[in-house]
Design an enzyme around this catalytic site. Structure first.
Site, PDB file in Angstrom:
ATOM      1  CG  ASP A  37      -0.641   0.017   2.034  1.00  0.00           C
ATOM      2  OD1 ASP A  37       0.308  -0.079   3.057  1.00  0.00           O
ATOM      3  OD2 ASP A  37      -1.530  -0.011   3.230  1.00  0.00           O
ATOM      4  CB  ALA A 121      -4.766 -10.437  16.196  1.00  0.00           C
ATOM      5  N   GLY A 122      -3.306  -8.379  14.536  1.00  0.00           N
ATOM      6  CA  GLY A 122      -2.707  -7.875  12.991  1.00  0.00           C
ATOM      7  C   GLY A 122      -4.231  -6.987  11.998  1.00  0.00           C
ATOM      8  CG  ASP A 170      -4.341  -1.441   7.981  1.00  0.00           C
ATOM      9  OD1 ASP A 170      -4.098  -2.201   7.430  1.00  0.00           O
ATOM     10  OD2 ASP A 170      -3.833  -1.933   8.833  1.00  0.00           O
TER      11      ASP A 170
END
Ligand code: GLA
Length: 384
Positions: A37, A121-122, A170
């Site tokens: 990204d 936890a990503g 995200d």
């Protein structure tokens, strides 16, 4: 809906009344396209069923009062006196700051926050919080909800206020997620094409239970290597480099930087291919691309870990698995697997057993289909 109800229940307990609004802001998992990204490249994430919920009502002044079930904490601040603190409240104040800077007139609100996205936890629990807060302000102030604008503002909050130099993935998938679709996002133009997750498949998130804070990680170091490679080839970003050019000019880079660039250039290709294979319903080819992506992150980009490798191996050896790889920033957190929907139960049990045998650690499986991005609904009195 359970956590949504919990947020409403917490609101009633704290404020002695029903909230006016309930906001849902999902976590995300990336199917493929890792560390692409911030290289202006392509990613293929989906919003997951785990989400953060905010039950709220508007306030007549410029105060924001929040209670979060994450550690039973209360926070209160005035929109005219934002200050840089730590913890989860930093994300909230950072979003308020960037919204104000973008010229929005903000009203205050009070609310309760409940989340079932595991932290660290990503799975982008912080992006879910940022977009949830942006949505709260959009509803009470009010101003129109533009997913791209809100994702960019939230990313700025994370970059400049919280100090994590993340890319746009995200925030954008959290803001713009679609039911049943992964989104092939072009991180240069901030446009996307939905890719259908075939009905016979389910995505299983596999949390290794190992954690590594992104801010402390080698994330920024990887970014620098990518920028170095792009500038050695005179391009704006690694997005602009194809494999033949990179390979032909490999002597321009140190062996390490060359491997970093190789990951990004080939990962962009795999991401485009993966969207195409999903749209064709070719789960076997999609799985192969995920395997190649994991190997590239392990060997070239060097962001995997023994736990992430063990979980990926465990998944690949279990029934119904088309493909698996680590997902997110790396060094800990979760893997993602593409699994035949009718075999998901057996897949989860076997994968976690194998993982525990290999590492002594207890992992968690979170099966999910793609969901909608951040949304708001009115809370009707009957719902309480
Ligand atoms: C983290 C960042 C994203 C992206 C991924 C790696 O999740 O927040 O912007 O760079 O790592 O793909």
């Amino acid at each position: 809906m359970k956590s949504g109800e919990a947020a409403v229940g917490a609101f009633r307990d704290r404020f002695g009344a029903m909230p006016d609004l309930l906001i849902r802001s999902p976590g995300r998992v990336n199917l493929i396209g890792e560390h692409t990204d911030y290289n202006d490249g392509f990613v293929l994430p989906l919003a997951i069923e785990r989400a953060l919920w905010i039950a709220l009502r508007a306030r007549p002044d410029d105060t924001v009062r929040m209670w979060s079930a994450l550690g039973d904490q209360r926070e209160e601040f005035s929109l005219s006196a934002l200050s840089r603190g730590g913890g989860w409240a930093a994300y909230v104040q950072g979003v308020a700051y960037e919204l104000l800077r973008a010229g929005k007139n903000l009203a205050g609100w009070e609310g309760t926050i409940v989340s079932n996205i595991p932290t660290g936890a990503g799975l982008s629990s912080s992006a879910a919080l940022e977009l949830g807060v942006a949505r709260a302000f959009a509803e009470v102030s009010p101003f129109p909800w533009d997913p791209v604008e809100m994702a960019v503002i939230s990313q700025r909050a994370e970059n400049d206020w919280v100090g994590m130099n993340c890319g746009i993935m995200d925030q954008l998938i959290c803001a713009a997620g679609r039911a049943d679709r992964a989104l092939l996002i072009d991180c240069r133009t901030l446009t996307w094409t939905p890719a259908l997750l075939p009905p016979g498949a389910v995505v299983v998130v596999l949390d290794t239970s190992t954690r590594r804070e992104l801010v402390d990680s080698a994330y920024n170091d990887r970014r620098r290597s990518c920028e170095e490679a792009a500038s050695a080839f005179g391009v704006a970003a690694l997005r602009d480099l194809d494999w033949a050019t990179l390979e032909g000019g490999r002597e321009r880079l140190s062996p390490t930087v060359f491997r970093r660039a190789r990951h990004v250039v080939l990962e962009n290709r795999r991401t485009l291919d993966m969207a195409a294979t999903l749209n064709e319903g070719n789960l076997i080819a999609a799985g192969e691309l995920m395997k190649a992506s994991h190997a590239s992150m392990r060997d070239d980009f060097e962001i995997s870990s023994p736990a992430l490798d063990a979980m990926t191996e465990a998944a690949l050896g279990s029934p119904g698995c088309y493909g698996a790889r680590m997902t997110g920033g790396g060094f800990g957190g979760s893997c993602v697997a593409l699994v035949a929907a009718d075999r998901a139960g057996g897949f989860e049990t076997q994968t976690l057993e194998r993982y525990e045998r290999a590492t002594g650690l207890e992992g968690t499986a979170i099966p999910t289909r793609p969901t909608e991005g951040t949304s708001a609904e009115e809370v009707l009195p009957t719902k309480g």
